[in-house]
Design a protein around this motif. Structure first.
Motif, PDB file in Angstrom:
ATOM      1  N   ARG A 190       0.745  -1.173  -0.131  1.00 45.56           N
ATOM      2  CA  ARG A 190       0.041   0.073  -0.060  1.00 45.56           C
ATOM      3  C   ARG A 190       0.844   1.296  -0.031  1.00 45.56           C
ATOM      4  O   ARG A 190       0.531   2.151  -0.837  1.00 45.56           O
ATOM      5  CB  ARG A 190      -0.929   0.225   1.391  1.00 45.56           C
ATOM      6  CG  ARG A 190      -2.051  -1.004   1.407  1.00 45.56           C
ATOM      7  CD  ARG A 190      -2.787  -0.974   2.396  1.00 45.56           C
ATOM      8  NE  ARG A 190      -3.475   0.421   2.356  1.00 45.56           N
ATOM      9  CZ  ARG A 190      -4.306   0.553   3.476  1.00 45.56           C
ATOM     10  NH1 ARG A 190      -4.687   0.074   4.283  1.00 45.56           N
ATOM     11  NH2 ARG A 190      -4.947   2.075   3.163  1.00 45.56           N
ATOM     12  N   LYS A 191       2.038   1.225   0.750  1.00 42.85           N
ATOM     13  CA  LYS A 191       2.698   2.548   0.890  1.00 42.85           C
ATOM     14  C   LYS A 191       3.704   2.684  -0.696  1.00 42.85           C
ATOM     15  O   LYS A 191       3.583   3.816  -0.996  1.00 42.85           O
ATOM     16  CB  LYS A 191       3.605   2.127   1.977  1.00 42.85           C
ATOM     17  CG  LYS A 191       4.623   3.337   2.358  1.00 42.85           C
ATOM     18  CD  LYS A 191       5.525   3.104   3.530  1.00 42.85           C
ATOM     19  CE  LYS A 191       6.641   4.175   3.891  1.00 42.85           C
ATOM     20  NZ  LYS A 191       7.483   3.882   4.936  1.00 42.85           N
ATOM     21  N   ARG A 192       3.883   1.535  -1.179  1.00 39.37           N
ATOM     22  CA  ARG A 192       4.573   1.860  -2.471  1.00 39.37           C
ATOM     23  C   ARG A 192       3.866   2.044  -3.727  1.00 39.37           C
ATOM     24  O   ARG A 192       3.975   2.836  -4.048  1.00 39.37           O
ATOM     25  CB  ARG A 192       5.301   0.423  -2.936  1.00 39.37           C
ATOM     26  CG  ARG A 192       6.109   0.362  -4.261  1.00 39.37           C
ATOM     27  CD  ARG A 192       7.499   1.308  -3.873  1.00 39.37           C
ATOM     28  NE  ARG A 192       8.075   1.425  -5.176  1.00 39.37           N
ATOM     29  CZ  ARG A 192       9.147   1.924  -5.164  1.00 39.37           C
ATOM     30  NH1 ARG A 192       9.696   2.543  -4.025  1.00 39.37           N
ATOM     31  NH2 ARG A 192       9.773   2.220  -6.263  1.00 39.37           N
ATOM     32  N   LEU A 193       2.342   1.812  -3.569  1.00 44.14           N
ATOM     33  CA  LEU A 193       1.299   2.168  -4.333  1.00 44.14           C
ATOM     34  C   LEU A 193       1.089   3.747  -4.357  1.00 44.14           C
ATOM     35  O   LEU A 193       0.924   4.656  -5.163  1.00 44.14           O
ATOM     36  CB  LEU A 193       0.266   1.480  -4.490  1.00 44.14           C
ATOM     37  CG  LEU A 193       0.314   0.114  -5.052  1.00 44.14           C
ATOM     38  CD1 LEU A 193      -1.119  -0.672  -4.439  1.00 44.14           C
ATOM     39  CD2 LEU A 193       0.265  -0.033  -6.256  1.00 44.14           C
ATOM     40  N   LEU A 194       0.915   4.143  -3.066  1.00 41.10           N
ATOM     41  CA  LEU A 194       0.814   5.471  -2.631  1.00 41.10           C
ATOM     42  C   LEU A 194       2.015   6.377  -3.251  1.00 41.10           C
ATOM     43  O   LEU A 194       2.017   7.363  -3.620  1.00 41.10           O
ATOM     44  CB  LEU A 194       0.471   5.596  -0.957  1.00 41.10           C
ATOM     45  CG  LEU A 194      -0.803   5.210  -0.825  1.00 41.10           C
ATOM     46  CD1 LEU A 194      -0.730   5.471   0.642  1.00 41.10           C
ATOM     47  CD2 LEU A 194      -2.013   5.891  -1.136  1.00 41.10           C
ATOM     48  N   HIS A 195       3.311   5.698  -2.887  1.00 38.81           N
ATOM     49  CA  HIS A 195       4.536   6.532  -3.340  1.00 38.81           C
ATOM     50  C   HIS A 195       4.400   6.749  -4.802  1.00 38.81           C
ATOM     51  O   HIS A 195       4.579   7.986  -5.221  1.00 38.81           O
ATOM     52  CB  HIS A 195       5.643   5.657  -2.821  1.00 38.81           C
ATOM     53  CG  HIS A 195       6.788   6.204  -3.143  1.00 38.81           C
ATOM     54  ND1 HIS A 195       7.445   7.485  -2.742  1.00 38.81           N
ATOM     55  CD2 HIS A 195       7.801   5.954  -4.037  1.00 38.81           C
ATOM     56  CE1 HIS A 195       8.463   7.912  -3.287  1.00 38.81           C
ATOM     57  NE2 HIS A 195       8.844   6.752  -4.085  1.00 38.81           N
ATOM     58  N   ILE A 196       4.276   5.876  -5.604  1.00 41.01           N
ATOM     59  CA  ILE A 196       4.180   5.841  -7.116  1.00 41.01           C
ATOM     60  C   ILE A 196       3.075   6.854  -7.441  1.00 41.01           C
ATOM     61  O   ILE A 196       3.265   7.456  -8.630  1.00 41.01           O
ATOM     62  CB  ILE A 196       4.637   4.572  -7.968  1.00 41.01           C
ATOM     63  CG1 ILE A 196       3.121   3.741  -7.568  1.00 41.01           C
ATOM     64  CG2 ILE A 196       5.648   3.729  -7.326  1.00 41.01           C
ATOM     65  CD1 ILE A 196       3.429   2.200  -8.139  1.00 41.01           C
ATOM     66  N   SER A 197       2.049   6.842  -6.950  1.00 39.46           N
ATOM     67  CA  SER A 197       0.874   7.626  -7.149  1.00 39.46           C
ATOM     68  C   SER A 197       1.267   8.974  -6.902  1.00 39.46           C
ATOM     69  O   SER A 197       0.947   9.822  -7.875  1.00 39.46           O
ATOM     70  CB  SER A 197      -0.384   7.131  -6.516  1.00 39.46           C
ATOM     71  OG  SER A 197      -0.874   5.818  -6.895  1.00 39.46           O
ATOM     72  N   HIS A 198       1.834   9.208  -5.943  1.00 34.55           N
ATOM     73  CA  HIS A 198       2.172  10.581  -5.617  1.00 34.55           C
ATOM     74  C   HIS A 198       3.186  11.199  -6.760  1.00 34.55           C
ATOM     75  O   HIS A 198       3.182  12.439  -7.045  1.00 34.55           O
ATOM     76  CB  HIS A 198       2.988  10.713  -4.270  1.00 34.55           C
ATOM     77  CG  HIS A 198       3.463  12.043  -3.818  1.00 34.55           C
ATOM     78  ND1 HIS A 198       2.880  13.145  -3.804  1.00 34.55           N
ATOM     79  CD2 HIS A 198       4.626  12.474  -3.605  1.00 34.55           C
ATOM     80  CE1 HIS A 198       3.360  14.327  -3.395  1.00 34.55           C
ATOM     81  NE2 HIS A 198       4.780  13.724  -3.221  1.00 34.55           N
ATOM     82  N   ILE A 199       4.391  10.363  -6.996  1.00 34.46           N
ATOM     83  CA  ILE A 199       5.409  10.815  -7.853  1.00 34.46           C
ATOM     84  C   ILE A 199       4.617  10.635  -9.552  1.00 34.46           C
ATOM     85  O   ILE A 199       4.821  11.796 -10.032  1.00 34.46           O
ATOM     86  CB  ILE A 199       6.338   9.406  -8.104  1.00 34.46           C
ATOM     87  CG1 ILE A 199       7.341   9.482  -6.875  1.00 34.46           C
ATOM     88  CG2 ILE A 199       7.302   9.783  -9.277  1.00 34.46           C
ATOM     89  CD1 ILE A 199       8.204   8.406  -6.815  1.00 34.46           C
ATOM     90  N   ALA A 200       3.720  10.154  -9.828  1.00 33.92           N
ATOM     91  CA  ALA A 200       2.889  10.240 -11.215  1.00 33.92           C
ATOM     92  C   ALA A 200       2.150  11.437 -11.150  1.00 33.92           C
ATOM     93  O   ALA A 200       2.178  12.287 -12.038  1.00 33.92           O
ATOM     94  CB  ALA A 200       2.047   9.180 -11.246  1.00 33.92           C
ATOM     95  N   SER A 201       1.458  11.826  -9.929  1.00 31.46           N
ATOM     96  CA  SER A 201       0.772  13.019 -10.102  1.00 31.46           C
ATOM     97  C   SER A 201       1.781  14.270  -9.974  1.00 31.46           C
ATOM     98  O   SER A 201       1.269  15.094 -10.729  1.00 31.46           O
ATOM     99  CB  SER A 201      -0.085  13.048  -8.700  1.00 31.46           C
ATOM    100  OG  SER A 201      -0.602  14.222  -8.543  1.00 31.46           O
TER     101      SER A 201
END
Length: 222
Positions: free
Chosen positions: A175-186
């Motif tokens: 979950r933490k990794r998904l949130l991290h890459i979502s933040h980077i993509a945003s």
């Protein structure tokens, strides 16, 4: 037994290279196997035999299917994270608002799309990636829209169906990794699409194709 099966497979391969009918049998059986794995429709060997206009019998197709699966050691494509999301969302309570289900579907799909570009997720089970994405998406929904009772019932069904603990350390990391890459993509999306002081250029039809492509988790400018 395995050496005998290997000899049978080699013979069938050699026959398919020289015999047009055998080649057709292998091609139709491969299509038959692909349909069984990837398509929602049901199709039996007799239907495939009819599609061949009687050139291949149902028994020939079944026999060839066994040879193909044995040759591949049954290493066929399992469900993807996208498919797991659809399966999991079927566990939502019947009274769930359609807009809530759609939001969960859209947000979790976006995270899974980004995870495909991240090698960290390669050894992780697709079901765990799907569950983590849905849990992240669930945090973005207000309690007034999806009450705690329904939320708890849904999560219990998910954890019981997949035999996973709600406090699983692996699930937390995913979950933490998904949130991290979502933040980077945003962040990347905002920077890449920010207006820049450049001389005007001609807009061509390929710009629409470029705009429709998903953004990577990061880019050189970021």
């Amino acid at each position: 037994k395995s050496s005998r099966a290997s000899r049978v497979q080699r013979v069938r391969i050699e026959r398919a290279r020289r015999d047009r009918r055998e080649y057709q049998l292998v091609a139709m059986t491969s299509l038959y196997v692909a349909i069984k794995i990837n398509e929602p429709i049901e199709m039996d060997a007799m239907t495939m035999s009819q599609l061949s206009r009687g050139l291949q019998s149902a028994q020939d197709i079944i026999s060839c299917e066994q040879d193909i699966l044995s040759c591949l050691r049954w290493k066929m494509n399992g469900p993807t994270s996208y498919q797991f999301i659809s399966y999991i969302l079927e566990l939502l309570p019947d009274s769930t608002n359609l807009n809530i289900a759609l939001q969960l579907y859209t947000d979790s799909h976006r995270q899974v799309e980004l995870s495909v570009q991240d090698p960290v997720f390669v050894p992780i089970r697709r079901s765990n990636v799907a569950i983590a994405a849905i849990l992240n998406a669930l945090n973005g929904i207000e309690l007034i829209d999806f009450p705690s009772e329904k939320r708890a019932a849904f999560l219990q069904s998910v954890f019981e169906s997949f035999g996973i603990q709600s406090d699983s350390p692996l699930l937390r990391l995913v979950r933490k990794r998904l949130l991290h890459i979502s933040h980077i993509a945003s962040r990347c999306k905002t920077r890449c699409r920010a207006p820049q002081s450049q001389s005007p250029r001609r807009v061509d039809r390929f710009d629409y194709v470029r705009a429709s492509r998903p953004h990577p988790t990061s880019c050189k400018s970021c």
